[in-house]
Write an enzyme that holds these catalytic residues in place. Sequence first.
Site, PDB file in Angstrom:
ATOM      1  N   CYS A 110     -51.737 -67.054 -40.334  1.00 13.57           N
ATOM      2  CA  CYS A 110     -51.558 -66.088 -39.661  1.00 13.57           C
ATOM      3  C   CYS A 110     -50.555 -66.095 -38.600  1.00 13.57           C
ATOM      4  CB  CYS A 110     -52.820 -65.168 -39.138  1.00 13.57           C
ATOM      5  SG  CYS A 110     -53.871 -65.987 -37.841  1.00 13.57           S
TER       6      CYS A 110
ATOM      7  N   CYS B 240     -53.201 -62.865 -44.890  1.00 17.46           N
ATOM      8  CA  CYS B 240     -54.512 -63.665 -44.508  1.00 17.46           C
ATOM      9  C   CYS B 240     -55.161 -63.542 -46.101  1.00 17.46           C
ATOM     10  CB  CYS B 240     -55.444 -62.789 -43.656  1.00 17.46           C
ATOM     11  SG  CYS B 240     -57.202 -63.439 -43.411  1.00 17.46           S
TER      12      CYS B 240
ATOM     13  N   CYS C 204     -45.941 -56.123 -31.134  1.00 21.90           N
ATOM     14  CA  CYS C 204     -46.008 -56.271 -32.453  1.00 21.90           C
ATOM     15  C   CYS C 204     -45.470 -55.268 -33.345  1.00 21.90           C
ATOM     16  CB  CYS C 204     -47.614 -56.304 -33.059  1.00 21.90           C
ATOM     17  SG  CYS C 204     -48.443 -57.935 -32.348  1.00 21.90           S
TER      18      CYS C 204
ATOM     19  N   CYS D 278     -62.955 -66.093 -41.599  1.00 19.41           N
ATOM     20  CA  CYS D 278     -61.849 -66.747 -41.461  1.00 19.41           C
ATOM     21  C   CYS D 278     -61.981 -68.235 -41.819  1.00 19.41           C
ATOM     22  CB  CYS D 278     -61.863 -66.765 -39.707  1.00 19.41           C
ATOM     23  SG  CYS D 278     -60.645 -67.705 -39.032  1.00 19.41           S
TER      24      CYS D 278
ATOM     25  N   CYS E 201     -56.956 -73.167 -39.800  1.00 23.00           N
ATOM     26  CA  CYS E 201     -55.670 -72.491 -40.606  1.00 23.00           C
ATOM     27  C   CYS E 201     -54.764 -71.939 -39.409  1.00 23.00           C
ATOM     28  CB  CYS E 201     -56.585 -71.261 -41.313  1.00 23.00           C
ATOM     29  SG  CYS E 201     -55.513 -70.129 -42.180  1.00 23.00           S
TER      30      CYS E 201
ATOM     31  N   CYS F 174     -45.984 -65.347 -38.061  1.00 25.18           N
ATOM     32  CA  CYS F 174     -45.819 -64.486 -37.137  1.00 25.18           C
ATOM     33  C   CYS F 174     -44.039 -64.489 -36.493  1.00 25.18           C
ATOM     34  CB  CYS F 174     -46.501 -64.766 -35.789  1.00 25.18           C
ATOM     35  SG  CYS F 174     -46.076 -63.692 -34.335  1.00 25.18           S
TER      36      CYS F 174
ATOM     37  N   ASP G 115     -62.105 -73.336 -22.519  1.00 29.07           N
ATOM     38  CA  ASP G 115     -62.668 -73.041 -23.640  1.00 29.07           C
ATOM     39  C   ASP G 115     -64.021 -73.803 -23.782  1.00 29.07           C
ATOM     40  OD1 ASP G 115     -62.786 -72.011 -26.040  1.00 29.07           O
ATOM     41  OD2 ASP G 115     -61.989 -73.500 -27.247  1.00 29.07           O
TER      42      ASP G 115
ATOM     43  N   CYS H 157     -49.176 -60.645 -40.684  1.00 28.42           N
ATOM     44  CA  CYS H 157     -50.480 -61.465 -40.334  1.00 28.42           C
ATOM     45  C   CYS H 157     -51.682 -60.852 -40.920  1.00 28.42           C
ATOM     46  CB  CYS H 157     -50.816 -61.762 -38.785  1.00 28.42           C
ATOM     47  SG  CYS H 157     -51.037 -60.221 -38.150  1.00 28.42           S
TER      48      CYS H 157
END
Length: 320
Positions: free
Chosen positions: A247, A200, A190, A216, A244, A251, A135, A196
């Site tokens: 979402c 939100c 999904c 977001c 956060c 799930c 990352d 999700c």
Amino acid sequence: MEYHLTIEETTHKIRNKAIELGFLACGFSQSKHLNEHEPRLINWLKEHRHGEMSYMANNLEKRVNPSLLEDGTKTIISVLLNYYPSIDQESDNKWVISKYAYGKDYHYIMKDMLNDLLLFIQQLIPEAKGRVFVDSAPVLDRAWAVESGLGWIGKNGNVISKEHGSFFFIGEILLNHTLKYDDSQSKNYCGKCTRCIDVCPTKAIYEPQKVDARKCLSYATIEYRSAEIPESIKGKLNNRLYGCDICQDICPWNIKNATPTKIEAFKPLIGDECYTNDYWENLTNGEFKRRYKSSPIMRAGLKQIRRNINWLSDENKICD
């Protein structure tokens, strides 16, 4: 150490070593130009949905073509690292800190683990050369995790694993050696679920698999630097102080399969005092740096944490 293994045997040993080191899963994909993902990224950037994260628009060619990032790359090795906590610290506290930030900064932990895996690979294959990514470079982590068969892109934009959910970090090794590639991308499980999207608070998930960073709460509380609260999140902070998980928490794959991490470094460094106004107001910059030097919270900094608290305080006054 054995040096005359088949490609299949070598790949099997590398995967087993990754699990032994503490990774959730390890997958292998052939280096290529990410033709399927490139137009989605370009359109997202053109629509300015990356907000103030200008670095996302840099090195676009390298993001979609790893051979430009590391010459001679033949294989992308993708790994997942679980950070799901054993205790959810948000339940009995006023402010909420994202689960990934409970422990030490994952960049250093995961990079050390990947370097150990690369060393093992080089013992198996003396001529192998590789580069580790966590990352911190123009690598499309989620795309390569999917290409390696480790999961699918969920409607919230996160990679979801049928076996593990989505509370994990993703890292890679770009290797100049051919290995046995995983057969195909994972099926998308999904289905018709839209939990999700529905949950939100800011409607940041504007289409399945597409997230507008500007709306977001993770972006707003960590990456966004202005003192003024964006209109898109005003009154919708839901007590989020840093990051956060809304979402992800909703799930079904996390509800069903997320299990506490065994990585000691991800165990909570922060105590209940971190969720009170007085604690942050009285904390000096020097003390903040000392206490959180190994924490992801350093990315925001004390000034921004206090800014977030002002936003939250104003919101709660309105609600009261």
